[in-house]
Design an enzyme around this catalytic site. Structure first.
Site, PDB file in Angstrom:
ATOM      1  N   TYR A 149      -9.487   1.565  -2.677  1.00 40.71           N
ATOM      2  CA  TYR A 149      -8.712   0.600  -1.903  1.00 40.71           C
ATOM      3  C   TYR A 149      -7.312   0.510  -2.482  1.00 40.71           C
ATOM      4  O   TYR A 149      -7.151   0.363  -3.701  1.00 40.71           O
ATOM      5  CB  TYR A 149      -9.388  -0.779  -1.974  1.00 40.71           C
ATOM      6  CG  TYR A 149      -8.676  -1.872  -1.194  1.00 40.71           C
ATOM      7  CD1 TYR A 149      -8.598  -1.834   0.191  1.00 40.71           C
ATOM      8  CD2 TYR A 149      -8.094  -2.947  -1.859  1.00 40.71           C
ATOM      9  CE1 TYR A 149      -7.960  -2.842   0.904  1.00 40.71           C
ATOM     10  CE2 TYR A 149      -7.454  -3.968  -1.148  1.00 40.71           C
ATOM     11  CZ  TYR A 149      -7.387  -3.904   0.233  1.00 40.71           C
ATOM     12  OH  TYR A 149      -6.759  -4.905   0.935  1.00 40.71           O
ATOM     13  N   ASP A 244      -3.319   4.171  -9.017  1.00 45.49           N
ATOM     14  CA  ASP A 244      -3.277   2.777  -8.590  1.00 45.49           C
ATOM     15  C   ASP A 244      -4.007   1.973  -9.662  1.00 45.49           C
ATOM     16  O   ASP A 244      -5.243   1.926  -9.692  1.00 45.49           O
ATOM     17  CB  ASP A 244      -3.947   2.635  -7.220  1.00 45.49           C
ATOM     18  CG  ASP A 244      -3.979   1.183  -6.753  1.00 45.49           C
ATOM     19  OD1 ASP A 244      -3.622   0.288  -7.563  1.00 45.49           O
ATOM     20  OD2 ASP A 244      -4.369   0.942  -5.598  1.00 45.49           O
ATOM     21  N   LYS A 272      -2.218  -7.895 -10.160  1.00 49.58           N
ATOM     22  CA  LYS A 272      -3.225  -8.730 -10.834  1.00 49.58           C
ATOM     23  C   LYS A 272      -2.787  -9.213 -12.218  1.00 49.58           C
ATOM     24  O   LYS A 272      -2.066 -10.198 -12.325  1.00 49.58           O
ATOM     25  CB  LYS A 272      -4.564  -7.983 -10.882  1.00 49.58           C
ATOM     26  CG  LYS A 272      -5.058  -7.633  -9.451  1.00 49.58           C
ATOM     27  CD  LYS A 272      -6.479  -7.159  -9.412  1.00 49.58           C
ATOM     28  CE  LYS A 272      -6.865  -6.586  -8.063  1.00 49.58           C
ATOM     29  NZ  LYS A 272      -7.421  -7.511  -7.111  1.00 49.58           N
TER      30      LYS A 272
HETATM   31  N1  PMP Z   1      -5.073  -1.561  -5.271  1.00 44.79           N
HETATM   32  C1  PMP Z   1      -6.191  -1.883  -5.931  1.00 44.79           C
HETATM   33  C2  PMP Z   1      -6.820  -0.881  -6.833  1.00 44.79           C
HETATM   34  C3  PMP Z   1      -6.756  -3.150  -5.782  1.00 44.79           C
HETATM   35  O1  PMP Z   1      -7.876  -3.452  -6.436  1.00 44.79           O
HETATM   36  C4  PMP Z   1      -6.132  -4.077  -4.907  1.00 44.79           C
HETATM   37  C5  PMP Z   1      -6.702  -5.467  -4.688  1.00 44.79           C
HETATM   38  N2  PMP Z   1      -7.991  -5.678  -5.019  1.00 44.79           N
HETATM   39  C6  PMP Z   1      -4.963  -3.690  -4.251  1.00 44.79           C
HETATM   40  C7  PMP Z   1      -4.461  -2.437  -4.458  1.00 44.79           C
HETATM   41  C8  PMP Z   1      -4.246  -4.648  -3.330  1.00 44.79           C
HETATM   42  O2  PMP Z   1      -3.705  -5.677  -4.067  1.00 44.79           O
HETATM   43  P1  PMP Z   1      -3.363  -7.098  -3.385  1.00 44.79           P
HETATM   44  O3  PMP Z   1      -4.673  -7.694  -2.998  1.00 44.79           O
HETATM   45  O4  PMP Z   1      -2.650  -7.845  -4.455  1.00 44.79           O
HETATM   46  O5  PMP Z   1      -2.501  -6.811  -2.212  1.00 44.79           O
END
Ligand code: PMP
Length: 432
Positions: A149, A244, A272
């Site tokens: 994701y 990511d 995060k």
């Molecule tokens: N990339 C990864 C690996 C994530 O875990 C997340 C959110 N869980 C995101 C992108 C998206 O981040 P956000 O929810 O802050 O938009």
């Protein structure tokens, strides 16, 4: 399902009212508990490793607001720093020295990052990095992995993990074909599939983006040689490698997965933990690539609240706390105790399971495994996970409400918290 033994009257009232106000009653899908069934709890406050719901029930928390709360919720030093920053105002929309401080900390910590741009979420960071990958290489195709994701931007909503996986959604309506036709996908941990895509699309692939340790299809680790292989393939084809690390950054090691595994990508996204519980994302990497971002270069990306002084302050203080000696040793110790304990109890109570941990990130699948990719993860017994989740909740343990989410520990979890969690798990798993 186990009968609800905790009183959740106020949670139920508030959540029922929320259904008329917001789609599904939530501001983000997985919070609605759809895949585990039952009533979500409505939070009142958080502190250290604990949350309290509006009915006054206390829980040991392994979601940690989905990752940011690695120092424990509402850490007194973060709160104190925020109070001080608040007196100077809530937003500048102009340069501040706080951005320099956090930027230097991120650059010092993360091997691939020579320059960084702050944004407001992981989604934004991934959107921007994709534009940059394409601009730098003058190529349009990208490779992502099934079950990973990267936020909810159109181009990434192809075989995505997290809520998309949890809710079993197909590619979302509203995403035009034109947005995803250049998004190629491969199974995680499958280098041959990646090689085949490069062979089929010569000189067309801008790069490969992945979660270096997957947390959005449950917890899945890279096989030996997988990250190294991706580094080699992308380099050989003039394509970029993007980690990511929105979830893994400052969590599985101070310098993220790239430090842990010794593989340096070209670009990295963060989120995060670097916001310490306030909305922050970031992307960064090689200076020659990052120099293409406006106004240094032609690739446009901007944000009214980007570099927000409160968010920068919470991030700086959080990273300072993480730099203290013994942090990651402690996180690894308690998380190992938890992850090993859960597996052992599952085994002793006759439930096929597999899982593991790295530092402060862990997972447990209700399948004998091994789980190398999303297809393997989907073999998990979701109905059993739902019953396990509810049983744990009723015993004061708050786990992510989906089999397709990793769990998170924090510095505030004590050995006693882990013992209590394992005792609850033994009760629940014995009863299933
Ligand atoms: N990339 C990864 C690996 C994530 O875990 C997340 C959110 N869980 C995101 C992108 C998206 O981040 P956000 O929810 O802050 O938009």
């Amino acid at each position: 399902m186990v009968n609800t033994t905790i009183k959740t009257t106020k949670s139920q009232e508030i959540f029922a009212a929320a259904q008329n106000l917001m789609p599904g009653g939530v501001s983000s899908p997985v919070r609605a508990f759809k895949s585990v069934g039952g009533q979500p709890i409505v939070f009142d406050r958080v502190k250290d490793a604990y949350i309290w719901d509006v009915d006054g029930n206390q829980y040991i928390d392994y979601v940690g607001t989905w990752g940011p709360a690695i120092c424990g919720h509402a850490h007194p030093e973060v709160i104190a720093a925020l109070h001080e920053a608040l007196e100077k105002g809530t937003s500048f929309g102009a340069p501040s020295v706080l951005e320099n401080v956090l930027a230097e900390m991120v650059i010092d910590a993360v091997p691939s990052i020579e320059m960084v741009r702050f944004v407001n979420s992981g989604t934004e960071a991934c959107m921007a990095v994709l534009r940059l990958m394409r601009a730098f290489t003058s190529r349009e195709k990208i490779i992502k992995f099934e079950g990973c994701y990267h936020g909810h931007a159109d181009m990434f909503l192809v075989k995505a993990g997290s809520g998309v996986a949890t809710l079993g959604l197909p590619d979302s309506p509203g995403v035009p074909k034109s947005a995803t036709m250049n998004t190629l996908t491969a199974p995680y941990n499958d280098l041959e599939a990646v090689k085949a895509l490069f062979a089929e699309n010569p000189d067309e692939i801008a790069g490969v983006i992945l979660e270096p340790v997957v947390g959005n299809a449950g917890f899945i680790t890279p096989d030996a040689g997988f990250l190294e292989g991706l580094r080699e393939i992308t380099r050989d084809h003039g394509a970029l490698l993007v980690f990511d690390e929105v979830m893994t950054g400052f969590r599985i090691a101070y310098g993220g997965a790239q430090e842990k595994f010794g593989v340096t990508p070209d670009l990295t996204t963060l989120g995060k933990v670097i916001g310490g519980g306030l909305p922050v994302g970031a992307y960064g990497g090689r200076r020659d690539i990052m120099s293409m971002i406006a106004p240094a270069g032609p690739v446009y990306q901007a944000g009214t609240l980007s570099g927000n002084p409160l968010a920068m302050t919470a991030g700086i203080k959080t990273l300072e706390l993480l730099q203290r000696p013994g942090t990651y040793e402690y996180l690894d110790k308690i998380t190992q105790k938890l992850a090993d304990g859960l597996l052992q109890i599952a085994q002793e109570t006759g439930h096929p399971a597999c899982g593991g941990h790295i530092s402060a990130m862990f997972g447990l699948f209700f399948t004998s495994g091994p789980v190398h990719n999303y297809e393997d993860a989907k073999k998990s017994d979701m109905a059993k996970f739902g019953r396990f989740h509810r049983g744990m909740l009723e015993r004061g343990i708050y786990l992510a409400p989906s089999q397709f989410e990793a769990g998170f520990t924090c510095l505030a979890h004590s050995e006693a918290d882990i013992d209590q969690t394992l005792a609850a798990a033994r009760e629940v798993l014995s009863s299933l």
